[in-house]
Every structure is written in C-alpha cells, then in structure tokens.
Design a protein around this motif. Structure first.
Motif, PDB file in Angstrom:
ATOM      1  N   TYR A 132       4.705  -0.529 -12.933  1.00  0.00           N
ATOM      2  CA  TYR A 132       3.885  -0.485 -11.712  1.00  0.00           C
ATOM      3  C   TYR A 132       4.028  -1.772 -10.910  1.00  0.00           C
ATOM      4  O   TYR A 132       4.285  -1.744  -9.693  1.00  0.00           O
ATOM      5  CB  TYR A 132       2.426  -0.259 -12.102  1.00  0.00           C
ATOM      6  N   LEU A 133       3.871  -2.912 -11.560  1.00  0.00           N
ATOM      7  CA  LEU A 133       3.922  -4.192 -10.856  1.00  0.00           C
ATOM      8  C   LEU A 133       5.282  -4.406 -10.193  1.00  0.00           C
ATOM      9  O   LEU A 133       5.362  -4.888  -9.063  1.00  0.00           O
ATOM     10  CB  LEU A 133       3.602  -5.336 -11.812  1.00  0.00           C
TER      11      LEU A 133
ATOM     12  N   ASP B  57       0.831  -1.202   0.000  1.00  0.00           N
ATOM     13  CA  ASP B  57       0.000   0.000   0.000  1.00  0.00           C
ATOM     14  C   ASP B  57       0.869   1.257   0.000  1.00  0.00           C
ATOM     15  O   ASP B  57       0.609   2.221  -0.739  1.00  0.00           O
ATOM     16  CB  ASP B  57      -0.907  -0.026   1.231  1.00  0.00           C
ATOM     17  N   VAL B  58       1.907   1.255   0.799  1.00  0.00           N
ATOM     18  CA  VAL B  58       2.833   2.394   0.840  1.00  0.00           C
ATOM     19  C   VAL B  58       3.496   2.591  -0.515  1.00  0.00           C
ATOM     20  O   VAL B  58       3.651   3.724  -0.996  1.00  0.00           O
ATOM     21  CB  VAL B  58       3.901   2.172   1.932  1.00  0.00           C
TER      22      VAL B  58
ATOM     23  N   MET C 105       2.229   6.592  -7.155  1.00  0.00           N
ATOM     24  CA  MET C 105       1.302   7.590  -7.687  1.00  0.00           C
ATOM     25  C   MET C 105       1.824   9.004  -7.485  1.00  0.00           C
ATOM     26  O   MET C 105       1.707   9.851  -8.381  1.00  0.00           O
ATOM     27  CB  MET C 105      -0.076   7.411  -7.035  1.00  0.00           C
ATOM     28  N   ARG C 106       2.434   9.254  -6.338  1.00  0.00           N
ATOM     29  CA  ARG C 106       2.948  10.606  -6.052  1.00  0.00           C
ATOM     30  C   ARG C 106       4.235  10.903  -6.814  1.00  0.00           C
ATOM     31  O   ARG C 106       4.361  11.950  -7.462  1.00  0.00           O
ATOM     32  CB  ARG C 106       3.197  10.768  -4.547  1.00  0.00           C
ATOM     33  N   GLU C 107       5.204   9.987  -6.719  1.00  0.00           N
ATOM     34  CA  GLU C 107       6.549  10.278  -7.199  1.00  0.00           C
ATOM     35  C   GLU C 107       6.777   9.913  -8.663  1.00  0.00           C
ATOM     36  O   GLU C 107       7.541  10.579  -9.361  1.00  0.00           O
ATOM     37  CB  GLU C 107       7.571   9.544  -6.319  1.00  0.00           C
TER      38      GLU C 107
ATOM     39  N   PRO D 195      -0.836  14.823  -7.473  1.00  0.00           N
ATOM     40  CA  PRO D 195      -0.752  15.589  -6.225  1.00  0.00           C
ATOM     41  C   PRO D 195      -1.117  14.730  -5.021  1.00  0.00           C
ATOM     42  O   PRO D 195      -2.088  13.964  -5.081  1.00  0.00           O
ATOM     43  CB  PRO D 195      -1.760  16.724  -6.440  1.00  0.00           C
ATOM     44  N   PRO D 196      -0.366  14.808  -3.937  1.00  0.00           N
ATOM     45  CA  PRO D 196      -0.606  13.950  -2.773  1.00  0.00           C
ATOM     46  C   PRO D 196      -2.033  13.988  -2.249  1.00  0.00           C
ATOM     47  O   PRO D 196      -2.556  12.968  -1.807  1.00  0.00           O
ATOM     48  CB  PRO D 196       0.382  14.494  -1.732  1.00  0.00           C
TER      49      PRO D 196
END
Length: 209
Positions: A71-72, A24-25, A31-33, A38-39
């Motif tokens: 992504y994976l 999850d982290v 998504m952010r980096e 935007p966070p």
C-alpha cells in the motif's frame, strides 16, 4: 528544546500545493484495482476507516488483509516535483534552528525523502519517523508519539512539534510537547503558537518562542 518534530504533508509545504490530491487518486485506485472493492463503496469505506482508525491503511489491514508495504509503495508513487519546488526561505529558517529537526509523518519514509529533496531541505533533518514507528498506527493515536520519544531518548517536555492538524497536535500537547500549529486564518485555541508556515514556525522556535 532538544528536538523539533515537523509533520510533512501540508506542513513543510503549503496545502495549496495540493500534493495529496495525487496520493488520493492512488488510494482510490489501490482500493478498486488491487483490493477489488466495488467502486461505489470506496468513498464510504475511506470515511469509515478514517473515523474508526485515523487512516485508510489501518482499515485495509484490519478488514482486507492487505500488505501495508504494498500500500505505502503504491499510493506514494507520485511525482512530487510536479507540485513542489525548492523553498529557499524555509531552508534559511531551518538552518537557523539550534536543535536537531526530524520529520514525523503518517506517510512513508520514502515519500518523505522525496518531498524533502524536492523542497531542497533534506540535509536539514536528522531522521524521519514514519507510519512504521508503531506498527502502522497513525497519528493521533498515542503509540507513534511514544515510539518517537523512545527512539529519541527524550521526554516529551524537551520536544516541540509543528503540525497542520489540530487533532494530531492536541495529542502531542497532551503528552507534554510544546505545540506549533501551522494554519492561516482564525486562531485555533489550545496551542503554544499558531503561524501560517513552517518557515514562520522555525523562525519563532529559533527566537525562543
């Protein structure tokens, strides 16, 4: 039954291991980096993509043009051994099964391989069907189930599926598979069997439930 399909995360090991919190982290960080979302929009987008597509990945493919393989690799780059150890009881139960076993997961093959190795049960599975089976479409969409059945060359009626997600298991049942829900607590109606662990599921299947 000629094939036994096991979901991976929170099915082959207890949800209390909380392995997904590590993933999850990584999803949020990706998504952010990497995608530069935007966070303050990340949580809302994840909820929307889960609602609309069944997985964050599909939303990122459709709306942000990300490479699913990037992504994976990124989100599953976690130390599974920090949360999982060899499960001798599960191994014993799987060994008693009369039909070949397969992992059927919304995660990646590489993640599944690491989890199976950590649990000490990698050699008890004939193959792994991952999110790639139907062009990154996740369960409970019907396409991955059909892809698995086509790969196995079996009708749904000759398969049993073991899952912790009632929604995913419902789709399996609608296609004709026998269904075993791994969930403790209150009984959830609509499935052939409900047990509290993958080992208990394997024991029941071995006994001809």
């Amino acid at each position: 039954m000629q094939a036994i399909l096991f979901d991976l995360d929170n099915t082959l090991y207890p949800a209390q291991c909380d392995l997904f919190s590590l993933i999850d982290v990584r999803i949020n960080h990706f998504m952010r980096e990497i995608v530069a979302i935007p966070p303050d929009q990340v949580d809302g987008l994840r909820r929307r993509y889960w609602r609309d597509y069944g997985a964050t990945l599909q939303g990122l493919i459709r709306h942000h043009g990300i490479d699913p393989e990037d992504y994976l690799h990124y989100v599953h780059d976690v130390d599974v051994t920090s949360r999982l150890t060899a499960d001798a009881a599960l191994r014993k139960s799987l060994t008693a099964l009369y039909a070949p076993c397969f992992v059927f997961t919304n995660g990646s093959r590489q993640h599944a391989e690491r989890v199976l190795q950590a649990l000490g049960i990698a050699d008890r599975f004939n193959d792994i069907f991952d999110i790639r089976i139907a062009d990154y479409q996740p369960k409970p969409n019907p396409e991955p189930y059909r892809g698995v059945l086509q790969s196995l060359g079996l009708p749904a009626e000759r398969c049993v599926m073991v899952e912790d997600s009632a929604e995913n298991l419902k789709q399996a049942g609608e296609l004709g598979m026998r269904t075993v829900l791994v969930a403790s607590g209150e009984t959830v109606p609509g499935f052939d069997l409900q047990v509290d662990s993958a080992a208990a599921a394997a024991d029941a299947i071995a006994g001809g439930f």
